[in-house]
Design a protein around this motif. Structure first.
Motif, PDB file in Angstrom:
ATOM      1  N   GLN A   6       0.150  10.991   4.524  1.00  0.00           N
ATOM      2  CA  GLN A   6      -0.271  11.466   5.837  1.00  0.00           C
ATOM      3  C   GLN A   6      -0.163  12.975   5.871  1.00  0.00           C
ATOM      4  O   GLN A   6       0.929  13.532   5.770  1.00  0.00           O
ATOM      5  CB  GLN A   6       0.585  10.853   6.944  1.00  0.00           C
ATOM      6  CG  GLN A   6       0.155  11.257   8.346  1.00  0.00           C
ATOM      7  CD  GLN A   6       1.072  10.723   9.423  1.00  0.00           C
ATOM      8  OE1 GLN A   6       2.251  10.469   9.188  1.00  0.00           O
ATOM      9  NE2 GLN A   6       0.551  10.539  10.614  1.00  0.00           N
ATOM     10  N   MET A  11      -5.402  15.021   9.055  1.00  0.00           N
ATOM     11  CA  MET A  11      -6.201  14.291   8.064  1.00  0.00           C
ATOM     12  C   MET A  11      -6.005  12.795   8.156  1.00  0.00           C
ATOM     13  O   MET A  11      -6.699  12.042   7.480  1.00  0.00           O
ATOM     14  CB  MET A  11      -5.839  14.766   6.652  1.00  0.00           C
ATOM     15  CG  MET A  11      -6.030  16.243   6.440  1.00  0.00           C
ATOM     16  SD  MET A  11      -7.755  16.711   6.536  1.00  0.00           S
ATOM     17  CE  MET A  11      -8.367  15.998   5.029  1.00  0.00           C
ATOM     18  N   GLY A  12      -5.091  12.362   8.963  1.00  0.00           N
ATOM     19  CA  GLY A  12      -4.847  10.926   9.048  1.00  0.00           C
ATOM     20  C   GLY A  12      -4.169  10.397   7.816  1.00  0.00           C
ATOM     21  O   GLY A  12      -3.484  11.121   7.102  1.00  0.00           O
ATOM     22  N   LEU A  13      -4.363   9.119   7.558  1.00  0.00           N
ATOM     23  CA  LEU A  13      -3.758   8.461   6.411  1.00  0.00           C
ATOM     24  C   LEU A  13      -4.792   8.266   5.315  1.00  0.00           C
ATOM     25  O   LEU A  13      -5.886   7.750   5.567  1.00  0.00           O
ATOM     26  CB  LEU A  13      -3.175   7.109   6.803  1.00  0.00           C
ATOM     27  CG  LEU A  13      -1.799   7.122   7.434  1.00  0.00           C
ATOM     28  CD1 LEU A  13      -1.870   7.597   8.875  1.00  0.00           C
ATOM     29  CD2 LEU A  13      -1.163   5.740   7.375  1.00  0.00           C
ATOM     30  N   PHE A  32       4.603  -0.982   8.392  1.00  0.00           N
ATOM     31  CA  PHE A  32       4.894   0.290   7.747  1.00  0.00           C
ATOM     32  C   PHE A  32       6.395   0.513   7.587  1.00  0.00           C
ATOM     33  O   PHE A  32       7.202   0.081   8.413  1.00  0.00           O
ATOM     34  CB  PHE A  32       4.320   1.444   8.565  1.00  0.00           C
ATOM     35  CG  PHE A  32       2.836   1.622   8.415  1.00  0.00           C
ATOM     36  CD1 PHE A  32       1.972   0.925   9.233  1.00  0.00           C
ATOM     37  CD2 PHE A  32       2.324   2.474   7.458  1.00  0.00           C
ATOM     38  CE1 PHE A  32       0.590   1.091   9.102  1.00  0.00           C
ATOM     39  CE2 PHE A  32       0.958   2.651   7.316  1.00  0.00           C
ATOM     40  CZ  PHE A  32       0.081   1.950   8.133  1.00  0.00           C
ATOM     41  N   GLY A  71      -7.009  -8.776   2.547  1.00  0.00           N
ATOM     42  CA  GLY A  71      -6.047  -7.879   3.163  1.00  0.00           C
ATOM     43  C   GLY A  71      -6.583  -7.096   4.348  1.00  0.00           C
ATOM     44  O   GLY A  71      -5.884  -6.240   4.878  1.00  0.00           O
ATOM     45  N   LEU A  72      -7.787  -7.381   4.792  1.00  0.00           N
ATOM     46  CA  LEU A  72      -8.385  -6.549   5.824  1.00  0.00           C
ATOM     47  C   LEU A  72      -8.225  -7.103   7.228  1.00  0.00           C
ATOM     48  O   LEU A  72      -8.619  -6.454   8.179  1.00  0.00           O
ATOM     49  CB  LEU A  72      -9.879  -6.364   5.532  1.00  0.00           C
ATOM     50  CG  LEU A  72     -10.207  -5.616   4.235  1.00  0.00           C
ATOM     51  CD1 LEU A  72     -11.697  -5.517   4.054  1.00  0.00           C
ATOM     52  CD2 LEU A  72      -9.575  -4.232   4.246  1.00  0.00           C
ATOM     53  N   TYR A  80       0.840  -1.196   0.000  1.00  0.00           N
ATOM     54  CA  TYR A  80       0.000   0.000   0.000  1.00  0.00           C
ATOM     55  C   TYR A  80       0.876   1.247   0.000  1.00  0.00           C
ATOM     56  O   TYR A  80       1.956   1.247   0.558  1.00  0.00           O
ATOM     57  CB  TYR A  80      -0.870   0.050   1.260  1.00  0.00           C
ATOM     58  CG  TYR A  80      -1.611  -1.222   1.591  1.00  0.00           C
ATOM     59  CD1 TYR A  80      -0.984  -2.243   2.305  1.00  0.00           C
ATOM     60  CD2 TYR A  80      -2.933  -1.410   1.204  1.00  0.00           C
ATOM     61  CE1 TYR A  80      -1.653  -3.414   2.613  1.00  0.00           C
ATOM     62  CE2 TYR A  80      -3.613  -2.575   1.514  1.00  0.00           C
ATOM     63  CZ  TYR A  80      -2.971  -3.576   2.219  1.00  0.00           C
ATOM     64  OH  TYR A  80      -3.644  -4.733   2.537  1.00  0.00           O
ATOM     65  N   PHE A 111       3.857   7.039   3.287  1.00  0.00           N
ATOM     66  CA  PHE A 111       4.177   5.772   3.947  1.00  0.00           C
ATOM     67  C   PHE A 111       3.819   4.604   3.036  1.00  0.00           C
ATOM     68  O   PHE A 111       2.720   4.539   2.478  1.00  0.00           O
ATOM     69  CB  PHE A 111       3.401   5.605   5.253  1.00  0.00           C
ATOM     70  CG  PHE A 111       3.929   6.451   6.372  1.00  0.00           C
ATOM     71  CD1 PHE A 111       3.298   7.633   6.719  1.00  0.00           C
ATOM     72  CD2 PHE A 111       5.061   6.062   7.074  1.00  0.00           C
ATOM     73  CE1 PHE A 111       3.786   8.416   7.753  1.00  0.00           C
ATOM     74  CE2 PHE A 111       5.554   6.832   8.116  1.00  0.00           C
ATOM     75  CZ  PHE A 111       4.913   8.015   8.447  1.00  0.00           C
ATOM     76  N   TYR A 118       0.247   5.146   1.371  1.00  0.00           N
ATOM     77  CA  TYR A 118      -0.594   6.110   2.054  1.00  0.00           C
ATOM     78  C   TYR A 118       0.140   7.452   2.082  1.00  0.00           C
ATOM     79  O   TYR A 118       1.370   7.510   2.107  1.00  0.00           O
ATOM     80  CB  TYR A 118      -0.848   5.699   3.509  1.00  0.00           C
ATOM     81  CG  TYR A 118      -1.832   4.568   3.707  1.00  0.00           C
ATOM     82  CD1 TYR A 118      -1.397   3.243   3.752  1.00  0.00           C
ATOM     83  CD2 TYR A 118      -3.180   4.827   3.893  1.00  0.00           C
ATOM     84  CE1 TYR A 118      -2.293   2.210   3.971  1.00  0.00           C
ATOM     85  CE2 TYR A 118      -4.088   3.798   4.108  1.00  0.00           C
ATOM     86  CZ  TYR A 118      -3.631   2.492   4.145  1.00  0.00           C
ATOM     87  OH  TYR A 118      -4.523   1.463   4.361  1.00  0.00           O
ATOM     88  N   LEU A 128      -5.338   6.518   1.521  1.00  0.00           N
ATOM     89  CA  LEU A 128      -4.791   5.505   0.640  1.00  0.00           C
ATOM     90  C   LEU A 128      -4.659   6.042  -0.777  1.00  0.00           C
ATOM     91  O   LEU A 128      -5.620   6.542  -1.355  1.00  0.00           O
ATOM     92  CB  LEU A 128      -5.690   4.266   0.650  1.00  0.00           C
ATOM     93  CG  LEU A 128      -5.239   3.084  -0.193  1.00  0.00           C
ATOM     94  CD1 LEU A 128      -3.960   2.478   0.393  1.00  0.00           C
ATOM     95  CD2 LEU A 128      -6.337   2.034  -0.270  1.00  0.00           C
ATOM     96  N   LEU A 148      -0.823  -4.152   9.308  1.00  0.00           N
ATOM     97  CA  LEU A 148       0.080  -3.535   8.352  1.00  0.00           C
ATOM     98  C   LEU A 148       1.465  -3.356   8.951  1.00  0.00           C
ATOM     99  O   LEU A 148       1.611  -3.030  10.124  1.00  0.00           O
ATOM    100  CB  LEU A 148      -0.463  -2.167   7.924  1.00  0.00           C
ATOM    101  CG  LEU A 148      -1.794  -2.163   7.171  1.00  0.00           C
ATOM    102  CD1 LEU A 148      -2.210  -0.733   6.881  1.00  0.00           C
ATOM    103  CD2 LEU A 148      -1.680  -2.952   5.892  1.00  0.00           C
ATOM    104  N   TYR A 168      -2.899   0.660  -4.015  1.00  0.00           N
ATOM    105  CA  TYR A 168      -2.531  -0.576  -3.359  1.00  0.00           C
ATOM    106  C   TYR A 168      -2.340  -1.670  -4.397  1.00  0.00           C
ATOM    107  O   TYR A 168      -2.709  -1.506  -5.572  1.00  0.00           O
ATOM    108  CB  TYR A 168      -3.560  -0.998  -2.306  1.00  0.00           C
ATOM    109  CG  TYR A 168      -4.910  -1.369  -2.862  1.00  0.00           C
ATOM    110  CD1 TYR A 168      -5.880  -0.389  -3.092  1.00  0.00           C
ATOM    111  CD2 TYR A 168      -5.225  -2.683  -3.151  1.00  0.00           C
ATOM    112  CE1 TYR A 168      -7.117  -0.721  -3.602  1.00  0.00           C
ATOM    113  CE2 TYR A 168      -6.461  -3.028  -3.661  1.00  0.00           C
ATOM    114  CZ  TYR A 168      -7.403  -2.047  -3.870  1.00  0.00           C
ATOM    115  OH  TYR A 168      -8.634  -2.385  -4.379  1.00  0.00           O
TER     116      TYR A 168
END
Lengths: 116, 115
Positions: A37, A41-43, A107, A100-101, A33, A90, A35, A45, A105, A48
């Motif tokens: 950052q 706002m966080g991460l 990093f 994949g859930l 993946y 990242f 991402y 995607l 992860l 992927y």
């Protein structure tokens, strides 16, 4: 055991320049993946991949491209850098889980990119 | 649209205080739940995860989280924080049966622990 390795750690680009962010993992993970950052706002995607030769768009793919020619490598390409792409990027990987859930992860340490 | 919300953006606590960080998601189906931590200058690391079973899960460094299905919540707790817990905390949700292939992250909560 290196895990997920990202290069470079820092980069400053001028508007319109291109660059490739490198990501490699040595854990034989199928899922990889990218991402970004942004503060508050966080991460988000970007792209992927579920395996070599297979990639798909995430939430914010515009302005980026990826390829996955091997299981180990998943480079992210910026073709025409814009100030809006200033962010911390990242790369992450996970073993094959249920789509994949349900796999944690792993990093990389991130790439801090500034576009001016 | 499915989303993950962390309502506390910045939390400041003194050492030994108790911590609870909120995480809510908007999805009525099956979920997998994670909390990640990012210490200053480092990458994200897994704190704990919930897939099924006992809704109270314990993670590393004394953290725990409780899944309350009826409230669509997965709040992170620690009875007594330390200065070394200063970090940013991210809730992440795997939305099963949606076609999504990647986790959805919340916007993060920055925790500052004062000595």
């Amino acid at each position: 055991n290196a895990g997920v390795t990202q290069t470079p750690k820092f980069r400053i680009l001028k508007i319109g320049q291109s660059m490739t962010l490198q990501c490699a993992q040595d854990m034989n993970h199928n899922y990889m993946y990218w991402y970004r950052q942004d503060p508050g706002m966080g991460l988000k995607l970007i792209y992927y991949s579920v395996g070599a030769g297979i990639t798909d768009k995430g939430e914010v793919p515009n302005g980026y491209n990826v390829s996955r020619s091997t299981t180990e490598d998943f480079p992210l390409r910026l073709e025409l850098a814009a100030p809006s792409q200033t962010s911390v990027y990242f790369c992450a990987s996970s073993p094959l889980g249920v789509r994949g859930l349900n796999s944690p992860l792993h990093f990389g340490n991130g790439t801090r990119l500034t576009v001016t | 649209a499915q989303s993950v919300s962390q309502h506390n953006h910045h939390v400041i606590l003194s050492e030994a205080a108790s911590l609870e960080l909120g995480c809510n998601y908007s999805y009525g189906g099956t979920v997998n739940l994670f909390w990640y931590v990012q210490y200053p200058g480092q990458h994200l690391q897994l704190l704990l995860k919930y897939f099924s079973g006992d809704p109270l899960v314990k993670g590393i460094k004394g953290f725990e989280a409780e899944f309350i299905k009826s409230k669509f919540s997965f709040n992170l707790r620690k009875p007594s924080v330390q200065w070394s817990d200063t970090a940013e905390y991210f809730c992440a949700v795997g939305l099963m049966d949606t076609g999504r292939r990647a986790l959805t992250f919340g916007s993060g909560t920055r925790l500052q622990v004062q000595p």
